[in-house]
Motif scaffolding. Structure first.
Motif, PDB file in Angstrom:
ATOM      1  N   PHE A  87      30.502  54.066  30.788  1.00  0.00           N
ATOM      2  CA  PHE A  87      31.263  52.507  30.265  1.00  0.00           C
ATOM      3  C   PHE A  87      31.669  52.538  32.577  1.00  0.00           C
ATOM      4  CE2 PHE A  87      33.657  54.802  27.305  1.00  0.00           C
ATOM      5  CZ  PHE A  87      33.235  53.365  26.182  1.00  0.00           C
ATOM      6  N   TRP A  88      30.675  51.822  32.581  1.00  0.00           N
ATOM      7  CA  TRP A  88      29.934  52.141  34.433  1.00  0.00           C
ATOM      8  C   TRP A  88      30.788  50.518  34.937  1.00  0.00           C
ATOM      9  CZ3 TRP A  88      27.774  47.273  35.528  1.00  0.00           C
ATOM     10  CH2 TRP A  88      27.691  46.580  34.297  1.00  0.00           C
ATOM     11  N   PRO A  89      31.115  49.579  33.579  1.00  0.00           N
ATOM     12  CA  PRO A  89      31.727  48.884  34.454  1.00  0.00           C
ATOM     13  C   PRO A  89      32.971  48.557  35.050  1.00  0.00           C
ATOM     14  CG  PRO A  89      30.938  48.221  32.946  1.00  0.00           C
ATOM     15  CD  PRO A  89      30.356  49.631  32.670  1.00  0.00           C
ATOM     16  N   VAL A  90      33.440  49.737  35.034  1.00  0.00           N
ATOM     17  CA  VAL A  90      34.730  50.105  35.160  1.00  0.00           C
ATOM     18  C   VAL A  90      35.037  50.528  36.494  1.00  0.00           C
ATOM     19  CG1 VAL A  90      36.918  51.615  34.720  1.00  0.00           C
ATOM     20  CG2 VAL A  90      35.692  50.874  32.909  1.00  0.00           C
ATOM     21  N   LEU A  91      33.433  50.925  36.842  1.00  0.00           N
ATOM     22  CA  LEU A  91      33.841  51.500  38.717  1.00  0.00           C
ATOM     23  C   LEU A  91      34.088  50.107  39.859  1.00  0.00           C
ATOM     24  CD1 LEU A  91      33.653  54.197  40.407  1.00  0.00           C
ATOM     25  CD2 LEU A  91      31.305  53.876  40.277  1.00  0.00           C
ATOM     26  N   PRO A  92      33.687  48.937  39.602  1.00  0.00           N
ATOM     27  CA  PRO A  92      33.662  47.888  40.503  1.00  0.00           C
ATOM     28  C   PRO A  92      34.744  47.643  40.411  1.00  0.00           C
ATOM     29  CG  PRO A  92      31.458  48.173  38.915  1.00  0.00           C
ATOM     30  CD  PRO A  92      31.838  49.116  38.411  1.00  0.00           C
ATOM     31  N   PHE A  93      35.790  47.536  39.317  1.00  0.00           N
ATOM     32  CA  PHE A  93      37.074  46.772  39.447  1.00  0.00           C
ATOM     33  C   PHE A  93      37.704  48.246  39.905  1.00  0.00           C
ATOM     34  CE2 PHE A  93      35.152  44.201  35.998  1.00  0.00           C
ATOM     35  CZ  PHE A  93      35.754  42.948  35.819  1.00  0.00           C
ATOM     36  N   ALA A  94      37.222  48.989  39.590  1.00  0.00           N
ATOM     37  CA  ALA A  94      38.433  49.985  40.693  1.00  0.00           C
ATOM     38  C   ALA A  94      38.089  49.980  42.012  1.00  0.00           C
ATOM     39  CB  ALA A  94      38.176  51.710  40.243  1.00  0.00           C
ATOM     40  N   GLY A  95      37.196  49.734  42.674  1.00  0.00           N
ATOM     41  CA  GLY A  95      37.130  49.642  43.886  1.00  0.00           C
ATOM     42  C   GLY A  95      37.646  48.422  44.316  1.00  0.00           C
ATOM     43  N   LEU A  96      37.273  46.856  43.357  1.00  0.00           N
ATOM     44  CA  LEU A  96      37.736  45.788  43.652  1.00  0.00           C
ATOM     45  C   LEU A  96      39.511  46.164  44.290  1.00  0.00           C
ATOM     46  CD1 LEU A  96      37.958  42.526  43.732  1.00  0.00           C
ATOM     47  CD2 LEU A  96      38.278  42.730  42.021  1.00  0.00           C
ATOM     48  N   GLU A  97      39.960  47.107  42.515  1.00  0.00           N
ATOM     49  CA  GLU A  97      41.600  47.218  43.030  1.00  0.00           C
ATOM     50  C   GLU A  97      41.966  48.034  43.781  1.00  0.00           C
ATOM     51  OE1 GLU A  97      45.023  50.292  40.339  1.00  0.00           O
ATOM     52  OE2 GLU A  97      42.728  49.475  40.056  1.00  0.00           O
ATOM     53  N   ILE A  98      41.172  48.701  44.962  1.00  0.00           N
ATOM     54  CA  ILE A  98      41.678  49.755  45.657  1.00  0.00           C
ATOM     55  C   ILE A  98      41.328  48.562  46.997  1.00  0.00           C
ATOM     56  CG2 ILE A  98      40.855  51.177  47.006  1.00  0.00           C
ATOM     57  CD1 ILE A  98      39.976  52.241  44.524  1.00  0.00           C
ATOM     58  N   GLY A  99      40.426  47.812  47.171  1.00  0.00           N
ATOM     59  CA  GLY A  99      40.614  46.864  48.181  1.00  0.00           C
ATOM     60  C   GLY A  99      41.378  45.468  48.218  1.00  0.00           C
ATOM     61  N   LEU A 100      41.586  44.877  46.903  1.00  0.00           N
ATOM     62  CA  LEU A 100      43.041  44.445  47.628  1.00  0.00           C
ATOM     63  C   LEU A 100      44.101  44.996  47.527  1.00  0.00           C
ATOM     64  CD1 LEU A 100      42.493  42.031  43.474  1.00  0.00           C
ATOM     65  CD2 LEU A 100      42.165  41.560  46.091  1.00  0.00           C
ATOM     66  N   LEU A 101      43.776  46.055  47.397  1.00  0.00           N
ATOM     67  CA  LEU A 101      45.588  47.053  47.799  1.00  0.00           C
ATOM     68  C   LEU A 101      45.767  47.178  48.858  1.00  0.00           C
ATOM     69  CD1 LEU A 101      48.256  48.993  46.763  1.00  0.00           C
ATOM     70  CD2 LEU A 101      46.026  50.462  46.464  1.00  0.00           C
ATOM     71  N   THR A 102      44.569  47.576  49.945  1.00  0.00           N
ATOM     72  CA  THR A 102      44.254  47.592  51.020  1.00  0.00           C
ATOM     73  C   THR A 102      44.342  46.364  51.983  1.00  0.00           C
ATOM     74  OG1 THR A 102      42.154  49.916  50.534  1.00  0.00           O
ATOM     75  CG2 THR A 102      42.752  48.505  52.609  1.00  0.00           C
ATOM     76  N   TRP A 103      44.147  45.266  51.388  1.00  0.00           N
ATOM     77  CA  TRP A 103      44.154  44.067  52.136  1.00  0.00           C
ATOM     78  C   TRP A 103      45.929  43.731  52.139  1.00  0.00           C
ATOM     79  CZ3 TRP A 103      46.142  39.508  49.509  1.00  0.00           C
ATOM     80  CH2 TRP A 103      45.745  38.427  50.560  1.00  0.00           C
ATOM     81  N   ALA A 104      46.366  43.658  51.178  1.00  0.00           N
ATOM     82  CA  ALA A 104      48.616  43.291  50.974  1.00  0.00           C
ATOM     83  C   ALA A 104      49.285  44.699  51.451  1.00  0.00           C
ATOM     84  CB  ALA A 104      48.572  43.825  49.345  1.00  0.00           C
ATOM     85  N   VAL A 105      48.092  45.327  51.506  1.00  0.00           N
ATOM     86  CA  VAL A 105      49.110  46.731  52.902  1.00  0.00           C
ATOM     87  C   VAL A 105      49.019  45.810  53.815  1.00  0.00           C
ATOM     88  CG1 VAL A 105      48.998  48.467  53.668  1.00  0.00           C
ATOM     89  CG2 VAL A 105      49.156  48.154  50.944  1.00  0.00           C
ATOM     90  N   ARG A 106      48.133  45.603  54.698  1.00  0.00           N
ATOM     91  CA  ARG A 106      47.356  45.815  56.241  1.00  0.00           C
ATOM     92  C   ARG A 106      47.908  44.179  56.377  1.00  0.00           C
ATOM     93  NH1 ARG A 106      41.287  45.444  57.980  1.00  0.00           N
ATOM     94  NH2 ARG A 106      42.069  45.655  59.952  1.00  0.00           N
TER      95      ARG A 106
END
Length: 177
Positions: free
Chosen positions: A63-82
């Protein structure tokens, strides 16, 4: 109170002796942010590690499409915290002197400053327009107005309004500092 709306001792002036009255009062306001840069990194890492582990587990199973969404989730979390940490750098200083009220507001765009004559200034706490909206604390004089304490909680804003009314007084009234 999370924001520093307490009054420090008055600043000494050259002509102030032991019995002289203080010449100015300073209110320093800042939003409360519990995360430091180090704890923000720890928080993001503690969320990112299990997210990446689960995403890699699903990727191995095909289920490789899960990996880009996990990266997107972490990126959005990092943006929100910053973004939250950047908004924590906002500051306001209200200086009340014998003649004037000086408001300085620091944010990412720079410093904005307003000066009002103390004798003609009025402090108003406007009720919120709807139940879940914040109230607005306005200092106004001579047709000009400036909102202060936007980042404060309701209780802190009410407390600041009381304190400013004590220091500034009503129109045509100048209480002792």
């Amino acid at each position: 109170m999370n924001a520093r709306a307490d009054l420090p001792p008055p600043r000494p002036t050259p002509d102030s002796g032991p019995g002289a009255r203080p010449v100015e009062r300073v209110l320093e306001l800042m939003p409360h942010r519990s995360l430091t840069p180090k704890t923000a990194r720890i928080f993001i890492a503690s969320v990112a590690a299990p997210t990446v582990a689960v995403a890699l587990m699903f990727t191995v199973q095909g289920f490789w499409p899960v990996l880009p969404f996990a990266g997107l989730e972490i990126g959005l979390l990092t943006w929100a915290v910053r973004a939250s940490m950047r908004s924590g750098l906002e500051r306001e200083t209200i200086t009340v002197t014998q003649d004037s009220v000086i408001i300085r507001h620091w944010d990412r765009r720079g410093v904005q400053s307003s000066v009002f004559p103390r004798h003609w200034s009025r402090v108003t706490l406007h009720a919120p327009p709807a139940a879940l909206h914040p109230s607005r604390l306005i200092l106004e004089s001579s047709g000009r107005a400036r909102e202060v304490g936007r980042f404060l909680t309701e209780d802190e804003r009410r407390s600041l309004a009381v304190r400013l009314k004590q220091l500034v007084g009503n129109m045509n009234e100048t209480p002792a500092l």
